[in-house]
Design an enzyme around this catalytic site. Structure first.
Site, short mmCIF file in Angstrom:
data_model
loop_
_atom_site.label_atom_id
_atom_site.label_comp_id
_atom_site.label_asym_id
_atom_site.label_seq_id
_atom_site.Cartn_x
_atom_site.Cartn_y
_atom_site.Cartn_z
N SER A 58 -9.60 2.56 2.08
CA SER A 58 -8.56 3.18 1.29
C SER A 58 -7.59 2.20 0.64
CB SER A 58 -7.78 4.17 2.16
OG SER A 58 -7.09 3.47 3.21
N LYS A 103 0.84 -1.20 0.00
CA LYS A 103 0.00 0.00 0.00
C LYS A 103 0.88 1.25 0.00
CE LYS A 103 -3.94 2.08 2.42
NZ LYS A 103 -4.95 1.93 3.48
N SER A 109 -10.37 0.33 6.32
CA SER A 109 -9.76 0.42 4.99
C SER A 109 -9.10 -0.84 4.48
CB SER A 109 -8.75 1.57 4.96
OG SER A 109 -9.42 2.80 5.08
#
Length: 507
Positions: free
Chosen positions: A174, A98, A198
């Site tokens: 996210s 990420k 997320s």
């Protein structure tokens, strides 16, 4: 350039901001005292900083992908190849990281043009652990702006990640890029981060597995934070078994993360084979039929999934935690002021903790946010405006009360988890939402903040929580969430694996 002392004019301006009225004599004395104090800081500049190690060479730092052929579903912000150890439990596995996680030599955008040009000099602890386990890091995965967006519309650069099942729909965020590359098979597994859901939101909407570990189980060192008490990082993969394998590689104390208190690890992969026999599952009443939010087909699919676990040997009963419906309000009180103070005013790492500070990130972001504040997304702008207002007008009262109530919420779940091993509910109350045609600010905010009802409470309490795909409706995935006791991640993963095994076609 050595550190400079404040001028008299600067001291007067700061005093005014704190509503102090200083006499000329006070200003003169304070200016002299400040200069003497700051002079000692020159010695700090002479001492070497503490930097996280970079154990594996970067022979292919990669590039930003361009076009649909190179970036299906727009899940990548950067593609590269960083091989890890030649042997290990993750040998032969490809991993997406990420893009709020530091990988030395690879740009970190965190979904915002404000971070354009920042290249970390160190590897986050979990990056080193993945490489030690034999994984190959194959890229950085897209995120919305500063990861403050549960839908996935505010990221940079465009285009945004699209749902792997239908490009007209959002992935959930996210960790939307991580979900996209896992579901489409571009990576075997990926790192996701979770402050309001997320990891679990994109797992639910995009159709993969995502595990939010117990708060502190996995070190957050070397990762752009949002709020220390909410920050989680964990695995995303197509199977629960791969989530367990990845968790084994990254879990455990690193000695420099203040979130890690009383950490206990287990052999998560070994625990998968126990199956569902004897598990006590509580269907959380308040996680279903959320007024004006829940979709009946989602609720029905998750109740059907509970039936699958029951037929596999678990005992299932309905339980109630009325305070669960207050969890999102409690989360808001903590996240809004906490993120404003740490993520923005605190230049990402803030103060008052003894953890590792990624100083090159602090330096870059501190300068960049002051120069490019207009480039914050609407979600971050709203957070800063409201967070500053609440702290100024109400003296951090609601942040403080939110943390106090968070302990009560944790105890409320804990009471039920004394007689149940797990809580079960929909991960998200609804299926993936479409990309809005009208990208007005109200629509952006609604898409970003409208799906946190079941996920955010467990970021407040820190319980481990796993999202597992449990069906589709209208072509879109539905996720079941399993929540366990603190540091009993093994039981959560065991239950998710048992469900996936029970759903495998008979040979």
């Amino acid at each position: 350039m050595p550190v400079q002392p404040p001028t008299r004019e600067q001291l007067e301006r700061i005093a005014a901001a704190y509503r102090m009225v200083l006499t000329d004599d006070e200003v003169a004395v304070f200016a002299e005292a400040a200069a003497a104090t700051v002079a000692g800081f020159g010695r700090l500049d002479e001492l070497a900083d503490e930097v996280l190690p970079v154990k594996y060479p970067r022979t292919d730092v990669g590039h930003r992908p361009v076009g649909a052929d190179e970036n299906p579903s727009n899940g990548w912000t950067w593609k590269c190849s960083i091989p890890g150890a030649p042997e290990g439990p993750l040998a032969g596995r490809s991993v997406g990281v990420k893009d709020n996680v530091c990988v030395a030599g690879i740009p970190l955008l965190n979904g915002s043009p404000i971070m354009e040009g920042y290249v970390p000099r160190e590897d986050a602890t979990i990056v080193t652990r993945l490489l030690d386990a034999g994984a190959e890091i194959v890229g950085k995965t897209a995120v919305p702006a500063f990861c403050f967006d549960g839908g996935g519309l505010t990221g940079y650069p465009d285009p945004q990640p699209t749902n792997p099942h239908d490009s007209a729909y959002l992935c959930g965020a996210s960790s939307n890029g991580s979900a996209a590359v896992v579901v489409t098979g571009q990576a075997d597994m990926a790192l996701g981060g979770d402050q309001g859901g997320s990891i679990r939101l994109p797992s639910s909407w995009s159709g993969c597995c995502g595990h939010k570990p117990t708060h502190g189980l996995v070190p957050y060192t070397g990762i752009f934070p949002i709020e220390l008490t909410l920050d989680h990082i964990g695995p995303m993969a197509r199977t629960v078994a791969d989530c367990a394998l990845m968790l084994e590689a990254i879990a455990g104390e690193d000695g420099v993360d203040p979130r890690q208190i009383g950490v206990r690890t287990e052999p998560y992969v070994e625990g998968l084979e126990v199956g569902a026999d004897g598990l006590r599952v509580g269907i959380l009443r308040e996680g279903f039929e959320v007024p004006d939010v829940s979709e009946p087909d989602v609720d029905a699919a998750v109740r059907d999934a509970a039936g699958v676990l029951e037929r596999a040997g678990a005992s299932v009963e309905e339980v109630s935690v009325p305070m669960h419906r207050d969890g999102l309000a409690i989360w808001n009180a903590i996240a809004i002021e906490g993120a404003t103070d740490l993520m923005v005013r605190g230049d990402a790492f803030g103060t008052n903790h003894k953890g590792h500070y990624t100083t090159d990130l602090v330096d870059f972001y501190g300068r960049a946010r002051r120069a490019r504040a207009n480039d914050y997304s609407v979600t971050v702008k709203l957070t800063v405006l409201l967070g500053h207002y609440l702290s100024e007008a109400y003296n951090h009262h609601y942040y403080a009360k939110g943390q106090n109530l968070g302990r009560r919420l944790r105890a409320s779940y804990g009471e039920v988890l004394e007689r149940c091993d797990l809580l079960l509910m929909p991960t998200t109350a609804m299926k993936a939402r479409p990309f809005p045609v009208d990208r007005s600010i109200p629509n952006l905010l609604a898409a970003a903040l409208g799906n946190l009802h079941n996920t955010a409470p467990f970021d407040v309490t820190g319980n481990p929580a796993l999202s597992v795909p449990c069906g589709t409706s209208e072509g879109r995935p539905i996720g079941m969430m399993l929540v366990g006791r603190h540091f009993d991640d093994a039981t959560v993963l065991r239950a998710g694996h048992a469900y996936q095994r029970a759903m495998e076609p008979s040979s």
